[in-house]
Design a protein around this motif. Structure first.
Motif, PDB file in Angstrom:
ATOM      1  N   GLY A  16       0.836  -1.187   0.000  1.00  0.00           N
ATOM      2  CA  GLY A  16       0.000   0.000   0.000  1.00  0.00           C
ATOM      3  C   GLY A  16       0.874   1.242   0.000  1.00  0.00           C
ATOM      4  N   ILE A  17       0.539   2.193  -0.863  1.00  0.00           N
ATOM      5  CA  ILE A  17       1.284   3.446  -0.990  1.00  0.00           C
ATOM      6  C   ILE A  17       0.366   4.590  -0.595  1.00  0.00           C
ATOM      7  CG2 ILE A  17       2.408   5.032  -2.612  1.00  0.00           C
ATOM      8  CD1 ILE A  17       3.107   2.566  -4.324  1.00  0.00           C
ATOM      9  N   GLY A  18       0.874   5.498   0.229  1.00  0.00           N
ATOM     10  CA  GLY A  18       0.100   6.653   0.643  1.00  0.00           C
ATOM     11  C   GLY A  18       0.798   7.957   0.321  1.00  0.00           C
ATOM     12  N   SER A  19       0.020   8.999   0.094  1.00  0.00           N
ATOM     13  CA  SER A  19       0.517  10.358  -0.106  1.00  0.00           C
ATOM     14  C   SER A  19       1.475  10.466  -1.292  1.00  0.00           C
ATOM     15  CB  SER A  19       1.204  10.867   1.169  1.00  0.00           C
ATOM     16  OG  SER A  19       1.148  12.271   1.255  1.00  0.00           O
ATOM     17  N   ALA A  20       1.255   9.652  -2.304  1.00  0.00           N
ATOM     18  CA  ALA A  20       2.110   9.695  -3.496  1.00  0.00           C
ATOM     19  C   ALA A  20       1.288   9.395  -4.741  1.00  0.00           C
ATOM     20  CB  ALA A  20       3.263   8.721  -3.364  1.00  0.00           C
ATOM     21  N   GLY A  21       0.064   9.919  -4.762  1.00  0.00           N
ATOM     22  CA  GLY A  21      -0.822   9.715  -5.893  1.00  0.00           C
ATOM     23  C   GLY A  21      -2.154  10.374  -5.610  1.00  0.00           C
ATOM     24  N   PRO A  22      -3.050  10.419  -6.568  1.00  0.00           N
ATOM     25  CA  PRO A  22      -4.365  11.027  -6.340  1.00  0.00           C
ATOM     26  C   PRO A  22      -5.226  10.234  -5.369  1.00  0.00           C
ATOM     27  CG  PRO A  22      -4.277   9.972  -8.489  1.00  0.00           C
ATOM     28  CD  PRO A  22      -2.888   9.945  -7.947  1.00  0.00           C
ATOM     29  N   THR A  23      -4.922   8.940  -5.231  1.00  0.00           N
ATOM     30  CA  THR A  23      -5.578   8.072  -4.256  1.00  0.00           C
ATOM     31  C   THR A  23      -4.514   7.187  -3.625  1.00  0.00           C
ATOM     32  OG1 THR A  23      -5.930   6.240  -5.804  1.00  0.00           O
ATOM     33  CG2 THR A  23      -7.635   7.959  -5.731  1.00  0.00           C
ATOM     34  N   PRO A  24      -4.819   6.517  -2.519  1.00  0.00           N
ATOM     35  CA  PRO A  24      -3.917   5.456  -2.046  1.00  0.00           C
ATOM     36  C   PRO A  24      -3.793   4.386  -3.131  1.00  0.00           C
ATOM     37  CG  PRO A  24      -5.531   6.039  -0.370  1.00  0.00           C
ATOM     38  CD  PRO A  24      -5.970   6.710  -1.626  1.00  0.00           C
ATOM     39  N   LEU A  25      -2.617   3.789  -3.251  1.00  0.00           N
ATOM     40  CA  LEU A  25      -2.332   2.892  -4.366  1.00  0.00           C
ATOM     41  C   LEU A  25      -1.692   1.593  -3.901  1.00  0.00           C
ATOM     42  CD1 LEU A  25      -0.579   5.589  -6.587  1.00  0.00           C
ATOM     43  CD2 LEU A  25      -2.859   4.652  -7.010  1.00  0.00           C
ATOM     44  N   ARG A  26      -1.857   0.551  -4.719  1.00  0.00           N
ATOM     45  CA  ARG A  26      -1.076  -0.678  -4.567  1.00  0.00           C
ATOM     46  C   ARG A  26       0.057  -0.667  -5.590  1.00  0.00           C
ATOM     47  NH1 ARG A  26      -4.643  -5.372  -5.884  1.00  0.00           N
ATOM     48  NH2 ARG A  26      -2.783  -6.616  -5.444  1.00  0.00           N
ATOM     49  N   ALA A  27       1.099  -1.430  -5.293  1.00  0.00           N
ATOM     50  CA  ALA A  27       2.199  -1.620  -6.242  1.00  0.00           C
ATOM     51  C   ALA A  27       2.106  -3.054  -6.750  1.00  0.00           C
ATOM     52  CB  ALA A  27       3.537  -1.349  -5.584  1.00  0.00           C
ATOM     53  N   VAL A  28       1.216  -3.295  -7.701  1.00  0.00           N
ATOM     54  CA  VAL A  28       0.889  -4.655  -8.128  1.00  0.00           C
ATOM     55  C   VAL A  28       2.091  -5.350  -8.762  1.00  0.00           C
ATOM     56  CG1 VAL A  28      -0.611  -6.040  -9.608  1.00  0.00           C
ATOM     57  CG2 VAL A  28      -1.543  -4.049  -8.410  1.00  0.00           C
ATOM     58  N   GLU A  29       2.820  -4.656  -9.640  1.00  0.00           N
ATOM     59  CA  GLU A  29       3.988  -5.283 -10.277  1.00  0.00           C
ATOM     60  C   GLU A  29       5.047  -5.636  -9.247  1.00  0.00           C
ATOM     61  OE1 GLU A  29       5.696  -3.785 -13.890  1.00  0.00           O
ATOM     62  OE2 GLU A  29       3.835  -2.771 -14.425  1.00  0.00           O
ATOM     63  N   ALA A  30       5.221  -4.793  -8.255  1.00  0.00           N
ATOM     64  CA  ALA A  30       6.186  -5.081  -7.192  1.00  0.00           C
ATOM     65  C   ALA A  30       5.756  -6.321  -6.405  1.00  0.00           C
ATOM     66  CB  ALA A  30       6.324  -3.880  -6.260  1.00  0.00           C
ATOM     67  N   GLU A  31       4.455  -6.440  -6.127  1.00  0.00           N
ATOM     68  CA  GLU A  31       3.947  -7.620  -5.420  1.00  0.00           C
ATOM     69  C   GLU A  31       4.235  -8.887  -6.223  1.00  0.00           C
ATOM     70  OE1 GLU A  31       0.068  -5.207  -3.578  1.00  0.00           O
ATOM     71  OE2 GLU A  31      -0.211  -6.954  -4.860  1.00  0.00           O
ATOM     72  N   GLU A  32       3.927  -8.843  -7.507  1.00  0.00           N
ATOM     73  CA  GLU A  32       4.128 -10.033  -8.349  1.00  0.00           C
ATOM     74  C   GLU A  32       5.611 -10.382  -8.469  1.00  0.00           C
ATOM     75  OE1 GLU A  32       2.227  -8.791 -11.917  1.00  0.00           O
ATOM     76  OE2 GLU A  32       0.192  -9.228 -11.191  1.00  0.00           O
ATOM     77  N   PHE A  33       6.448  -9.371  -8.599  1.00  0.00           N
ATOM     78  CA  PHE A  33       7.891  -9.610  -8.700  1.00  0.00           C
ATOM     79  C   PHE A  33       8.417 -10.277  -7.434  1.00  0.00           C
ATOM     80  CE2 PHE A  33      12.070  -8.026  -7.397  1.00  0.00           C
ATOM     81  CZ  PHE A  33      12.871  -8.579  -8.390  1.00  0.00           C
ATOM     82  N   ALA A  34       8.089  -9.698  -6.276  1.00  0.00           N
ATOM     83  CA  ALA A  34       8.617 -10.237  -5.023  1.00  0.00           C
ATOM     84  C   ALA A  34       8.075 -11.631  -4.737  1.00  0.00           C
ATOM     85  CB  ALA A  34       8.285  -9.294  -3.866  1.00  0.00           C
ATOM     86  N   THR A  35       6.808 -11.855  -5.046  1.00  0.00           N
ATOM     87  CA  THR A  35       6.218 -13.180  -4.830  1.00  0.00           C
ATOM     88  C   THR A  35       6.986 -14.247  -5.601  1.00  0.00           C
ATOM     89  OG1 THR A  35       4.017 -12.284  -4.404  1.00  0.00           O
ATOM     90  CG2 THR A  35       4.137 -14.562  -5.146  1.00  0.00           C
ATOM     91  N   GLY A  36       7.417 -13.920  -6.809  1.00  0.00           N
ATOM     92  CA  GLY A  36       8.148 -14.887  -7.611  1.00  0.00           C
ATOM     93  C   GLY A  36       9.616 -14.999  -7.268  1.00  0.00           C
TER      94      GLY A  36
END
Length: 281
Positions: A203-223
């Motif tokens: 979860g990312i806060g205060s760095a976009g118009p809304t709170p965000l997920r870093a989906v590519e980062a999640e997939e990369f780290a999971t693998g």
């Protein structure tokens, strides 16, 4: 300005249906500041502080259902062992007085990109429970944020609770600001590990118009992570994870920091949070 004070949840729903323009408050730590600064002049206020149903929490089939009126202080004291990421974030919210009044429900209602509760809610895959006189619906928190300080609530709906799984593994939260608390985050990051499912939430806060997920980062780290033998992630893996988190952000330059600084800080926090969580397995 009309001031509405329901004593029960049913009364609150009826008042909201009759006055869809009414702004609900629980702790009031966001709304009252905007009113005092003359940034907002609502036609009506719906004060939910006397609605006891909103101050309860329970384990509902293995998922925690936490009333929208549960304060940050209670989250820390009563649920810190089950929701460590949210508890860490809650400790950075304002002063003790603010934590005694403020609620995650209020953070959700305000939907500010800088809200401290949002990153851990995103990382944990939480849901928001919305009530109206017409019924109940649950919405994934990632779908709840629709724009800067805008959410997916309908005019006649109120936030009754949020639902979140007790932490299945280590969790972390980190934010950058001029102080540890009593400050709006320049940027923030949350991470949750689920070793049984071999998955990661962000979860990312205060760095976009809304709170965000870093989906590519999640997939990369999971693998990339060695879930079997739990070997320490390489520096290259940590660095790439940080880069992908930074790339997922959509920051701007403002009085608190530049977009470039926010991306840099997010990359650093992401690397650290992943290392801390992995070491805690």
């Amino acid at each position: 300005m009309e001031f509405l004070q329901p004593a029960t949840w049913q009364e609150a729903l009826e008042m909201k249906a009759a006055h869809p323009e009414a702004v609900p408050i629980a702790g009031g730590t966001d709304v009252m500041v905007e009113i005092n600064l003359d940034h907002r002049r609502p036609e009506a206020i719906l004060d939910l502080t006397r609605v006891r149903e909103l101050t309860d929490w329970a384990n509902d089939g293995g998922v925690l259902r936490i009333g929208s009126g549960v304060t940050y202080t209670r989250l820390i004291d009563e649920l810190g062992d089950r929701l460590p990421g949210l508890a860490i974030a809650s400790r950075t919210v304002g002063s003790p007085q603010i934590r005694n009044r403020g609620t995650v429900g209020g953070n959700l209602g305000t939907a500010s990109p800088a809200g401290d509760a949002h990153p851990p809610l995103l990382a944990s895959g939480a849901e928001v429970e919305l009530h109206s006189r017409g019924g109940v619906r649950r919405l994934a928190v990632r779908e709840f944020y629709v724009g800067p300080k805008k959410n997916a609530m309908r005019p006649d709906e109120l936030i009754s609770a949020f639902l979140i799984q007790p932490a299945p593994g280590p969790q972390q939260f980190s934010k950058v600001g001029t102080r540890n608390a009593m400050v709006i985050a320049v940027c923030a990051f949350a991470l949750a590990l689920d070793p049984a499912k071999r998955s990661i939430g962000t979860g990312i806060g205060s760095a976009g118009p809304t709170p965000l997920r870093a989906v590519e980062a999640e997939e990369f780290a999971t693998g990339e992570l060695d879930w079997e033998s739990r070997r320490t992630p390489s520096d290259a893996t940590l660095r790439r994870f940080g880069e992908l988190v930074a790339a997922a952000a959509r920051p701007i330059d403002d009085v608190r920091g530049t977009a470039a600084y926010r991306r840099h800080a997010l990359a650093v926090m992401a690397r650290r949070c992943l290392r801390w969580c992995w070491d805690a397995l």
